[in-house]
Scaffold this active site. Structure first.
Site, PDB file in Angstrom:
ATOM      1  N   SER A 159       0.902  -1.363  -0.107  1.00  0.00           N
ATOM      2  CA  SER A 159      -0.045  -0.103   0.005  1.00  0.00           C
ATOM      3  C   SER A 159       0.931   1.359  -0.009  1.00  0.00           C
ATOM      4  CB  SER A 159      -0.822   0.113   1.294  1.00  0.00           C
ATOM      5  OG  SER A 159      -1.834  -1.273   1.034  1.00  0.00           O
ATOM      6  N   HIS A 204       0.733   4.406   4.655  1.00  0.00           N
ATOM      7  CA  HIS A 204       0.158   5.373   3.461  1.00  0.00           C
ATOM      8  C   HIS A 204       0.684   6.731   3.266  1.00  0.00           C
ATOM      9  CE1 HIS A 204      -3.367   2.370   3.443  1.00  0.00           C
ATOM     10  NE2 HIS A 204      -2.516   1.729   3.156  1.00  0.00           N
TER      11      HIS A 204
END
Length: 255
Positions: A159, A204
């Site tokens: 991610s 992230h």
């Protein structure tokens, strides 16, 4: 004799003529995927899938459900666990964790995202710059987790690298003077999702920032390859130095 468009042809002549015709070879599935999605994107997806299979087999060999791959020894040895990086010197976890996934759904969602966004960025940047941005973004996510995350909590997934690619796409769109509203909306939605339980917001955001910085450097330096390589090396060195300079996550140190 064989009927032809005009008159007839001798069978021997037909066979002789066909022998000199070069037959078109259909590309293999992998070759077709490399052309459609780009060689680096295809390779990254293949590596992530292969690693998942290895962890699933490892879990099965230990008597666990293969789909519970996070219970495997391979997963435990290579996922990002901050305290093992700082206290045990297992620095490889900063990158290897980005190629591990917790379950098939986690893998599928990340690989779908990579196939959606990766090919365009690979086409714009070229293969080595694209790969560099991907890896630097993955490292950026790990650095954020190392500095601000929970010391004993295992983290895994691509991610951070994918968020870095979204940041890279934003920089490229700004350079090309394209409308950013759609991308910004997508980023906002994904940031909100990042607040859900068991999702690493730190990873992230770290990947996003690293991707932005790396791509800004590449765009600013343009065709000066030496400057681009040097800048990426410096950026990587700064992130690694931050990890090595802080023995514990800042939250543990009370900062």
């Amino acid at each position: 004799m064989i009927p032809a468009a005009v008159g007839f042809q001798c069978p021997d002549d037909v066979r002789a003529g066909n022998a000199g015709v070069r037959r078109v070879r259909r590309p293999s599935g992998l070759a077709a995927a490399r052309r459609r999605f780009g060689p680096v994107t295809t390779t990254l997806v293949a590596v992530n899938v292969l690693v998942f299979v290895v962890t699933a087999v490892s879990a099965a060999s230990a008597g666990e459900n293969p789909l519970d791959n996070f219970r495997s020894q391979v997963f435990q040895d290579f996922s990002l666990i901050p305290v093992f990086v700082t206290q045990a010197g297992e620095d490889w976890r900063l990158l290897t964790g980005a190629f591990l996934h917790i379950g098939i759904t986690h893998l599928a969602l990340n690989m779908l995202s990579l196939l959606l966004f990766g090919p365009e960025i690979e086409a714009r940047l070229g293969w080595w710059r694209y790969l560099a941005v991907y890896l630097v973004s993955a490292l950026g996510g790990s650095v954020a987790i190392q500095l601000f995350g929970e010391p004993l909590r295992p983290v895994a997934g691509a991610s951070a690298a994918i968020y870095g690619l979204l940041g890279a796409l934003g920089v490229l769109m700004v350079a090309a003077r394209q409308d950013l509203r759609g991308l910004l909306t997508l980023l906002a939605i994904n940031v909100v999702i990042s607040f859900l339980p068991n999702v690493s917001l730190l990873g992230h955001l770290g990947g996003l920032v690293a991707g932005l910085l790396a791509t800004t450097l590449l765009v600013t330096a343009r065709r000066r390859v030496g400057v681009q390589v040097g800048g990426l090396v410096v950026l990587t060195a700064v992130m690694v130095t931050l990890v090595l300079a802080v023995p514990e996550p800042l939250v543990v140190l009370g900062m």
